[in-house]
Design a protein around this motif. Structure first.
Motif, PDB file in Angstrom:
ATOM      1  N   ARG A 119       0.832  -1.215   0.000  1.00 38.35           N
ATOM      2  CA  ARG A 119       0.000   0.000   0.000  1.00 38.35           C
ATOM      3  C   ARG A 119       0.861   1.257   0.000  1.00 38.35           C
ATOM      4  NH1 ARG A 119      -3.792  -2.640   3.230  1.00 38.35           N
ATOM      5  NH2 ARG A 119      -2.767  -1.900   5.115  1.00 38.35           N
ATOM      6  N   ALA A 120       1.941   1.234   0.809  1.00 40.23           N
ATOM      7  CA  ALA A 120       2.828   2.394   0.868  1.00 40.23           C
ATOM      8  C   ALA A 120       3.542   2.572  -0.472  1.00 40.23           C
ATOM      9  CB  ALA A 120       3.831   2.235   2.004  1.00 40.23           C
ATOM     10  N   GLY A 121       3.985   1.459  -1.075  1.00 42.76           N
ATOM     11  CA  GLY A 121       4.641   1.542  -2.381  1.00 42.76           C
ATOM     12  C   GLY A 121       3.712   2.145  -3.422  1.00 42.76           C
ATOM     13  N   VAL A 122       2.437   1.716  -3.387  1.00 38.97           N
ATOM     14  CA  VAL A 122       1.450   2.242  -4.333  1.00 38.97           C
ATOM     15  C   VAL A 122       1.229   3.736  -4.106  1.00 38.97           C
ATOM     16  CG1 VAL A 122      -0.982   2.141  -5.012  1.00 38.97           C
ATOM     17  CG2 VAL A 122       0.312   0.039  -4.776  1.00 38.97           C
ATOM     18  N   THR A 123       1.292   4.176  -2.829  1.00 40.91           N
ATOM     19  CA  THR A 123       1.156   5.613  -2.555  1.00 40.91           C
ATOM     20  C   THR A 123       2.218   6.396  -3.322  1.00 40.91           C
ATOM     21  OG1 THR A 123       0.465   5.033  -0.320  1.00 40.91           O
ATOM     22  CG2 THR A 123       0.994   7.337  -0.731  1.00 40.91           C
ATOM     23  N   GLY A 124       3.467   5.915  -3.269  1.00 41.47           N
ATOM     24  CA  GLY A 124       4.546   6.580  -4.004  1.00 41.47           C
ATOM     25  C   GLY A 124       4.296   6.567  -5.505  1.00 41.47           C
ATOM     26  N   LEU A 125       3.855   5.425  -6.021  1.00 45.77           N
ATOM     27  CA  LEU A 125       3.597   5.301  -7.462  1.00 45.77           C
ATOM     28  C   LEU A 125       2.511   6.265  -7.917  1.00 45.77           C
ATOM     29  CD1 LEU A 125       3.587   1.419  -7.986  1.00 45.77           C
ATOM     30  CD2 LEU A 125       5.323   3.032  -8.728  1.00 45.77           C
TER      31      LEU A 125
ATOM     32  N   LYS B 164      12.926   9.145 -10.197  1.00 45.33           N
ATOM     33  CA  LYS B 164      14.323   9.484 -10.502  1.00 45.33           C
ATOM     34  C   LYS B 164      15.015   8.351 -11.271  1.00 45.33           C
ATOM     35  CE  LYS B 164      17.871  12.363  -9.238  1.00 45.33           C
ATOM     36  NZ  LYS B 164      18.089  13.079 -10.420  1.00 45.33           N
ATOM     37  N   PHE B 165      14.812   7.112 -10.804  1.00 42.43           N
ATOM     38  CA  PHE B 165      15.584   6.011 -11.396  1.00 42.43           C
ATOM     39  C   PHE B 165      14.784   5.169 -12.380  1.00 42.43           C
ATOM     40  CE2 PHE B 165      17.621   7.069  -7.381  1.00 42.43           C
ATOM     41  CZ  PHE B 165      18.917   7.276  -7.803  1.00 42.43           C
ATOM     42  N   LYS B 166      13.507   5.570 -12.639  1.00 38.32           N
ATOM     43  CA  LYS B 166      12.686   4.921 -13.661  1.00 38.32           C
ATOM     44  C   LYS B 166      12.543   3.412 -13.468  1.00 38.32           C
ATOM     45  CE  LYS B 166      12.917   8.916 -15.865  1.00 38.32           C
ATOM     46  NZ  LYS B 166      12.009   9.909 -15.365  1.00 38.32           N
ATOM     47  N   TRP B 167      12.483   2.988 -12.214  1.00 39.38           N
ATOM     48  CA  TRP B 167      12.242   1.559 -11.960  1.00 39.38           C
ATOM     49  C   TRP B 167      10.878   1.156 -12.499  1.00 39.38           C
ATOM     50  CZ3 TRP B 167      13.819  -1.638  -7.215  1.00 39.38           C
ATOM     51  CH2 TRP B 167      15.207  -1.602  -7.069  1.00 39.38           C
ATOM     52  N   LYS B 168      10.742  -0.118 -12.884  1.00 35.09           N
ATOM     53  CA  LYS B 168       9.446  -0.610 -13.325  1.00 35.09           C
ATOM     54  C   LYS B 168       8.521  -0.802 -12.132  1.00 35.09           C
ATOM     55  CE  LYS B 168      10.214  -3.006 -17.630  1.00 35.09           C
ATOM     56  NZ  LYS B 168       9.923  -4.278 -18.302  1.00 35.09           N
ATOM     57  N   THR B 169       7.213  -0.548 -12.362  1.00 38.18           N
ATOM     58  CA  THR B 169       6.258  -0.626 -11.265  1.00 38.18           C
ATOM     59  C   THR B 169       6.221  -2.022 -10.626  1.00 38.18           C
ATOM     60  OG1 THR B 169       4.623  -0.918 -12.998  1.00 38.18           O
ATOM     61  CG2 THR B 169       4.695   1.210 -11.955  1.00 38.18           C
ATOM     62  N   THR B 170       6.391  -3.072 -11.444  1.00 36.85           N
ATOM     63  CA  THR B 170       6.369  -4.430 -10.890  1.00 36.85           C
ATOM     64  C   THR B 170       7.421  -4.593  -9.796  1.00 36.85           C
ATOM     65  OG1 THR B 170       5.855  -5.156 -13.119  1.00 36.85           O
ATOM     66  CG2 THR B 170       6.389  -6.856 -11.523  1.00 36.85           C
ATOM     67  N   TRP B 171       8.642  -4.119 -10.061  1.00 36.28           N
ATOM     68  CA  TRP B 171       9.709  -4.242  -9.063  1.00 36.28           C
ATOM     69  C   TRP B 171       9.418  -3.407  -7.836  1.00 36.28           C
ATOM     70  CZ3 TRP B 171      12.369  -8.288  -9.304  1.00 36.28           C
ATOM     71  CH2 TRP B 171      12.657  -8.885 -10.544  1.00 36.28           C
ATOM     72  N   ILE B 172       8.876  -2.199  -8.075  1.00 37.30           N
ATOM     73  CA  ILE B 172       8.541  -1.332  -6.932  1.00 37.30           C
ATOM     74  C   ILE B 172       7.575  -2.066  -6.005  1.00 37.30           C
ATOM     75  CG2 ILE B 172       7.449   0.838  -6.245  1.00 37.30           C
ATOM     76  CD1 ILE B 172       9.728   1.632  -7.835  1.00 37.30           C
ATOM     77  N   ILE B 173       6.544  -2.699  -6.587  1.00 31.99           N
ATOM     78  CA  ILE B 173       5.536  -3.363  -5.766  1.00 31.99           C
ATOM     79  C   ILE B 173       6.141  -4.541  -5.006  1.00 31.99           C
ATOM     80  CG2 ILE B 173       3.414  -4.742  -5.883  1.00 31.99           C
ATOM     81  CD1 ILE B 173       2.570  -2.811  -8.191  1.00 31.99           C
ATOM     82  N   VAL B 175       9.350  -5.035  -4.195  1.00 30.82           N
ATOM     83  CA  VAL B 175      10.284  -4.550  -3.170  1.00 30.82           C
ATOM     84  C   VAL B 175       9.520  -3.962  -1.983  1.00 30.82           C
ATOM     85  CG1 VAL B 175      12.023  -2.772  -2.699  1.00 30.82           C
ATOM     86  CG2 VAL B 175      12.217  -4.183  -4.744  1.00 30.82           C
ATOM     87  N   SER B 176       8.457  -3.166  -2.270  1.00 29.02           N
ATOM     88  CA  SER B 176       7.661  -2.587  -1.178  1.00 29.02           C
ATOM     89  C   SER B 176       7.085  -3.679  -0.286  1.00 29.02           C
ATOM     90  CB  SER B 176       6.503  -1.760  -1.726  1.00 29.02           C
ATOM     91  OG  SER B 176       6.949  -0.817  -2.643  1.00 29.02           O
ATOM     92  N   GLY B 177       6.557  -4.734  -0.911  1.00 30.58           N
ATOM     93  CA  GLY B 177       5.995  -5.835  -0.132  1.00 30.58           C
ATOM     94  C   GLY B 177       7.046  -6.504   0.729  1.00 30.58           C
TER      95      GLY B 177
END
Lengths: 191, 188
Positions: A119-125, B164-173, B175-177
């Motif tokens: 959820r926090a990651g999605v907030t940033g996105l 800033k670093f143009k990471w793909k959303t899949t990786w962001i999700i 890593v966040s998890g």
């Protein structure tokens, strides 16, 4: 070519459905990344049309956006491909849970932690998506004021459907009063 | 027979449901929860929280779940199909209507306003998501809200990696998890 587009629609919406927590608008950053920025199959403006449409047409937002974007990119076959993608992963996951763990109660701390993290990651996105959208849409004083008014109304608790309806009426009025100026400003902002 | 009934019931829910899957919960409550009905209040509460704590649209999750409890595999298929079928027709028609009239001036006027509204709603969505992740507990006037350190940290990481670093959303999700699974049980 057509098959490639259908697969892209199915796969992208399946990925969204399998990864993203938080429903509706949480899907937006992935949609924007895939279809607007990387594949350039729709424009930022068309994506905004889809978001407005999702608030006006009944049904869950995930299905609405899958159908509208699929339809825009590849017609009725595209709509079906995107919708199937959006439905399938969560359908299978829930089926698995309902079949094998009917008494499951979701209280594992790591599981809860991972979901809070997403959820926090999605907030940033979404913040990044909002920033980009605002920079493209808020091209003049009137537009900035209109967007500010919309945010204020939403914070006040006005329902999104009403907000879009009022925006349409107000926008149409303003559009026809000063059509030429907006046209000039929009084409200036496109550069 | 149960399957057809479920399909039609969820078609009806879909048509009554404006602005997203959360609207579904009161509708389901009225239809399936209570004495002599399919579900008890506790069972339903549990079902809703599992739906929220598994990935995917909450509406699809609850429809699949309720359908399964009512009519097994075929029930879940019927309920889920019922929930999305009207959307396929309505949103499909709306988009082909827009495509057919793309060059008309009145439609450009409508879309001009609709886009400004949609842009505002995206900004509002940031506030909603921040309230669920950066803050914890209810917001109240005159009270300093509780702040989740992990929430702020992950939101900031996600923002910087994307912008800033143009990471793909899949990786962001992903890593966040992962960060959440480690840090939330430790420091909240």
């Amino acid at each position: 070519m057509m098959f490639k587009k259908l697969w892209l629609l199915f796969f992208t919406f399946a990925k969204i459905s399998a990864l993203v927590v938080g429903g509706g608008l949480a899907m937006l950053p992935v949609i924007e990344e895939t279809f607007v920025r990387r594949k350039k199959l729709i424009t930022q403006e068309e994506l905004l049309d889809v978001i407005a449409l999702c608030q006006m047409v009944p049904g869950i937002i995930a299905a609405n956006s899958a159908v509208s974007i699929g339809m825009k990119i590849a017609g009725i076959a595209g709509a079906v491909a995107a919708l199937t993608g959006a439905v399938l992963p969560s359908f299978l996951v829930i089926l698995l849970i309902a079949w094998f763990f009917p008494g499951l109660s979701p209280e594992n701390p790591y599981w809860l932690g991972a979901f809070a993290g997403i959820r926090a990651g999605v907030t940033g996105l979404i913040a990044v998506t909002a920033w980009k959208t605002a920079r493209r849409t808020a091209v003049g004083t009137v537009e900035v004021l209109a967007i500010a008014a919309v945010v204020a109304a939403a914070l006040w608790g006005v329902s999104p459907g009403i907000i879009i309806m009022v925006s349409i009426i107000g926008g149409m009025f303003w559009f026809f009063c000063s059509c030429k100026r907006i046209g000039k400003r929009l084409s200036g902002g496109e550069k | 027979m149960i399957a057809i009934h479920l399909f039609l019931t969820f078609c009806k829910f879909s048509l009554l449901c404006f602005g997203g899957g959360y609207m579904l919960i009161p509708l389901l409550t009225a239809e399936f929860v209570g004495e002599g009905k399919l579900l008890t209040v506790e069972r339903f509460g549990n079902l809703v929280s599992i739906s929220q704590l598994t990935p995917g649209p909450v509406g699809i999750n609850t429809a699949t779940f309720t359908g399964f409890l009512q009519g097994g595999f075929r029930g879940s298929l019927a309920a889920t199909a019922g929930l999305v079928f009207p959307t396929l027709i309505l949103a499909g028609l709306a988009i082909s209507f827009i495509n057919a009239n793309k060059d008309k001036k009145w439609l450009q006027g409508i879309l001009y306003g609709a886009r400004l509204g949609a842009a505002g709603l995206i900004i509002f969505a940031v506030v909603i998501f921040a309230r669920m992740s950066v803050l914890t507990g209810e917001l109240q006037w005159g009270k300093v809200p509780q702040i989740s350190i992990t929430g702020i940290l992950i939101t900031a990481i996600s923002f910087v990696l994307t912008a800033k670093f143009k990471w793909k959303t899949t990786w962001i999700i992903l890593v966040s998890g992962a960060i959440g699974a480690v840090l939330v049980p430790l420091i909240g």
